[in-house]
Structures are given as C-alpha cells and as structure tokens.
Design a protein around this motif. Sequence first.
Motif, short mmCIF file in Angstrom:
data_model
loop_
_atom_site.label_atom_id
_atom_site.label_comp_id
_atom_site.label_asym_id
_atom_site.label_seq_id
_atom_site.Cartn_x
_atom_site.Cartn_y
_atom_site.Cartn_z
N LEU A 295 0.82 -1.31 -0.03
CA LEU A 295 0.11 0.14 0.08
C LEU A 295 0.86 1.33 -0.09
CD1 LEU A 295 -2.91 1.15 0.37
CD2 LEU A 295 -2.83 1.14 2.74
N ARG A 296 0.43 2.26 -0.98
CA ARG A 296 1.24 3.58 -0.81
C ARG A 296 0.10 4.30 -0.98
NH1 ARG A 296 4.56 0.31 0.09
NH2 ARG A 296 6.20 -0.48 -0.99
N ASP A 297 0.54 5.74 -1.21
CA ASP A 297 -0.45 6.75 -1.16
C ASP A 297 -1.14 7.07 -2.48
OD1 ASP A 297 -0.07 7.64 1.60
OD2 ASP A 297 1.44 9.04 0.79
N ASN A 298 -1.02 6.04 -3.33
CA ASN A 298 -1.92 6.03 -4.73
C ASN A 298 -2.07 4.38 -4.90
OD1 ASN A 298 0.63 4.99 -6.45
ND2 ASN A 298 1.44 7.00 -5.60
N LEU A 299 -2.66 4.21 -6.12
CA LEU A 299 -2.90 2.77 -6.46
C LEU A 299 -2.73 2.86 -8.05
CD1 LEU A 299 -4.05 0.43 -4.98
CD2 LEU A 299 -6.47 0.89 -5.90
N ASP A 300 -1.71 2.30 -8.26
CA ASP A 300 -1.42 2.14 -9.98
C ASP A 300 -2.06 0.93 -10.34
OD1 ASP A 300 0.26 -0.30 -9.24
OD2 ASP A 300 2.07 1.01 -9.14
N GLN A 301 -2.06 0.67 -11.49
CA GLN A 301 -2.88 -0.30 -12.35
C GLN A 301 -2.35 -1.83 -11.85
OE1 GLN A 301 -2.07 0.33 -16.45
NE2 GLN A 301 -4.24 1.35 -16.64
N GLN A 302 -1.01 -1.97 -11.48
CA GLN A 302 -0.72 -3.15 -11.06
C GLN A 302 -1.21 -3.74 -9.70
OE1 GLN A 302 0.99 -5.54 -12.71
NE2 GLN A 302 1.16 -6.91 -11.10
N ASN A 303 -1.22 -2.43 -8.77
CA ASN A 303 -1.62 -2.70 -7.39
C ASN A 303 -3.16 -3.10 -7.58
OD1 ASN A 303 0.68 0.03 -6.19
ND2 ASN A 303 0.78 -2.11 -6.03
N TYR A 304 -3.99 -2.19 -8.32
CA TYR A 304 -5.37 -2.48 -8.70
C TYR A 304 -5.74 -3.81 -8.90
CZ TYR A 304 -10.37 -1.29 -9.28
OH TYR A 304 -11.58 -1.30 -8.93
N LEU A 305 -4.77 -4.39 -10.08
CA LEU A 305 -5.09 -5.69 -10.39
C LEU A 305 -4.92 -6.78 -9.33
CD1 LEU A 305 -5.18 -7.91 -12.54
CD2 LEU A 305 -3.06 -7.71 -13.01
N GLU A 306 -3.71 -6.40 -8.43
CA GLU A 306 -3.57 -7.45 -7.18
C GLU A 306 -4.98 -7.32 -6.33
OE1 GLU A 306 0.07 -6.15 -5.69
OE2 GLU A 306 1.32 -6.81 -7.30
N LEU A 307 -5.45 -6.21 -6.39
CA LEU A 307 -6.36 -5.91 -5.20
C LEU A 307 -7.61 -6.65 -5.66
CD1 LEU A 307 -7.56 -4.38 -2.61
CD2 LEU A 307 -7.93 -2.50 -4.02
N MET A 308 -7.99 -6.68 -6.99
CA MET A 308 -9.07 -7.33 -7.65
C MET A 308 -9.10 -8.84 -7.57
SD MET A 308 -10.16 -5.24 -11.15
CE MET A 308 -8.46 -5.31 -11.90
N VAL A 309 -7.88 -9.33 -7.60
CA VAL A 309 -7.62 -10.66 -7.64
C VAL A 309 -8.00 -11.07 -6.00
CG1 VAL A 309 -5.79 -12.63 -7.79
CG2 VAL A 309 -5.87 -10.83 -9.54
N ALA A 310 -7.36 -10.30 -4.98
CA ALA A 310 -7.49 -10.73 -3.68
C ALA A 310 -8.74 -10.66 -3.21
CB ALA A 310 -6.73 -9.45 -3.24
N LYS A 311 -9.77 -9.68 -3.71
CA LYS A 311 -11.36 -9.66 -3.54
C LYS A 311 -11.80 -10.88 -4.00
CE LYS A 311 -15.39 -8.53 -3.05
NZ LYS A 311 -16.26 -8.56 -1.98
N LEU A 312 -11.45 -11.37 -5.30
CA LEU A 312 -11.73 -12.89 -5.74
C LEU A 312 -11.50 -13.84 -4.88
CD1 LEU A 312 -13.49 -13.60 -7.99
CD2 LEU A 312 -11.38 -14.00 -9.60
N LYS A 313 -10.41 -13.93 -4.38
CA LYS A 313 -9.88 -14.99 -3.60
C LYS A 313 -10.44 -14.98 -2.28
CE LYS A 313 -7.32 -17.91 -5.06
NZ LYS A 313 -7.74 -18.80 -5.69
N VAL A 314 -10.69 -14.10 -1.58
CA VAL A 314 -11.28 -13.80 -0.49
C VAL A 314 -12.79 -14.35 -0.42
CG1 VAL A 314 -12.12 -12.29 1.20
CG2 VAL A 314 -9.51 -12.23 0.56
#
Length: 346
Positions: free
Chosen positions: A260-279
């Motif tokens: 986590l940083r002070d912004n969310l680049d495309q790669q970070n957002y992809l990881e977050l989408m995958v995390a939501k799916l896995k959870v």
Amino acid sequence: MELILKESFEKILYDSCDKDLLEESERKGVPARLLQALEEFGVFLIGIDEADGGSGFEKKNGLELAVIAGKYALPVPFTAMLLSNWLAYRENLDSKGGLSCGPLDQRIKIDAGKEQVVNGTIENMYGYTKGNDALVLGTNEQGEDYLVLLDASQLDYKIKHNLANEPVYSFTLINHAPKLIKPIEPSVVRYYFGLQLLLNLAVATGALKKIFELTIEHANTRVQFGKQIGNFQMNKNNLSIMAESIKQAEVMTLNCIESLRDNLDQQNYLELMVAKLKVCEAITTATPIAHQIHAAMGYTQEHILHYYTRKLWSLREEYQSESYWSHEISHFVLGQEEKLWEIVTQ
C-alpha cells in the motif's frame, strides 16, 4: 512500536469480545464501553499525521489492525470509522456533526444548474452514525466524478440488517442540497475505493483465520465412534481444502496491505481485484466446511462460530460479486499491451 500497537489492540479485543458481548451487541447495537476504550486508545487516529493530531502510524498499520478486528468479530464499525477519518483528513473536510463514508462503488447524479442538487439512491451503507453527514461519490452529465458531502439534516433513511445482523442504511435523495460538491480525479477515486475494499478484505481475512482455528479445535476435541472426528479421512480432506483456500486469501490480502502506498497504480489495482476474488472464493469454500464439521452446534446461539460465518457472508456481499470482479480482471488484462504472463509475473 508497530508490534506494541498490534499487541495492545489485540489485548483490548481479547479482554472484551467474548460471545456474551457479541450476543448483546446484536440486540443493543455498538457497545459504548468498548467504543470508548478504542477511542481513548487512539485507534481511529491511525493514518493521520502526528502534527495534525493523529497517532503518526501509517494506513498500513490500520489495515493490519482490521485483520485483528476480524479475528475477534469486533462489534464496532471499525473500518468504516477509520476510512471516514482518512478521507476527511486527506480532503480537509470539516464536518462538525461528524462524517460517515458511504460505499464508493455507488454513484449519485449531480444535476446541472445554478443551485446544484443531487438525486439518486445509496444502498446498504455500513457503519453510518445517525446525525452524521455522509460522504459519497457523484457524477455529472459528462461522467465526471465528484465528492459529495450530504447534509445530515436533509437525510431520510431506511434501516435494514445484513446477514451479520448489523444495521445498514439506505438513502433516497430527491433534490438534496449537499454541503459540498468537490471535483475528484479518477485515480483518487480508485485509491479511495481501493482503501475501502482492502479494509473489507482485511476483516474477512481475520475472520477466515478464526473459523479455521475454531474448526481445527473442534475436530481435535470432538469424539465420535471412539476417535476424534479430525481423524476421519473426509474431514482431513475437507480441512486441507479449507486451509488452502484461506491461506491463498491471506497471502493476497497481506501482499496488498504491504504494498500500500499513497496511490493505487494499475498493477496494485489488479492485485487488489484478484485478492477480492480469492477472499470471496475462500468464504464460499471455508464456511460450509466449518459448519459441516461443527454440525448443528455451529448454528446454535450458544456457539460462537455463526458470528464469524454470518459476518463473512455479509462481507462477501459488499462491493460487487465474484462474477463482477472476474469480468473486471479479464477486461483489465485484455486492455493491457503486455501479454498475460508478463502481467502475472511483474
């Protein structure tokens, strides 16, 4: 200091969040004494600079505490209050009566004109405090995003309860005159929604780990036909499936928190989408196994398991479905210049 923070927070929850408190909170609402203890501890000031009256800890530390909150089924809207403070601080919003942040995957309509008014509906807002102004997102006719601060004095709401028996609020806005309409960049919208989603995943991760702990304990102590039920081959197999799904969800969530940083680049957002799916997948896989091994006992009021599984089911319902996120991931990947393997291995 970070370790002391987590240990102290967990000590408060360990001493407070027993089955009796969880049962009482479903009947009477947020326990005032526990909420006061958390406020005095300063937990809601995490993510705010010390020079501005905050604790000096980073948002990442708040997310780590959200995992612990999930482990104890904390009957306080901890994540909602934390996010509201983060957004109010970053956007320099002064709401004297208090402020609650709505679901950032929803939009209301901003009508053009000299007197700007908003119309639309906000559904299933978790963690709203009666009398607070509500911070939501709106769009104009051009599709531009705005932060909208709804005036508490004009809000009419309906209350229902989610699967965890927590109150969620719905607002119908008809020519509502907000206190503030502020333009916001799409990248900032994505970052704010990413924080909200990640807080959801952090709580779910903590709760998933707890139901696995409860299930292992029950499997190792419950005896049928002369031996522990954990020794039956079917239960061994189911427990291994449960453990695998929860570990995948935990790794993805903790990776998102750590990066986590002070912004969310495309790669970070992809990881977050995958995390939501896995959870979501872990919740779908693990909760039936937990109840299967506990049998009818896990559904009874006397057992603590259902407080966690109902909370997990309600968390899974928030911020769109698995099919929505599967579509979003595929849309994201197809829109990139890199090949799939390059995206996965970045």
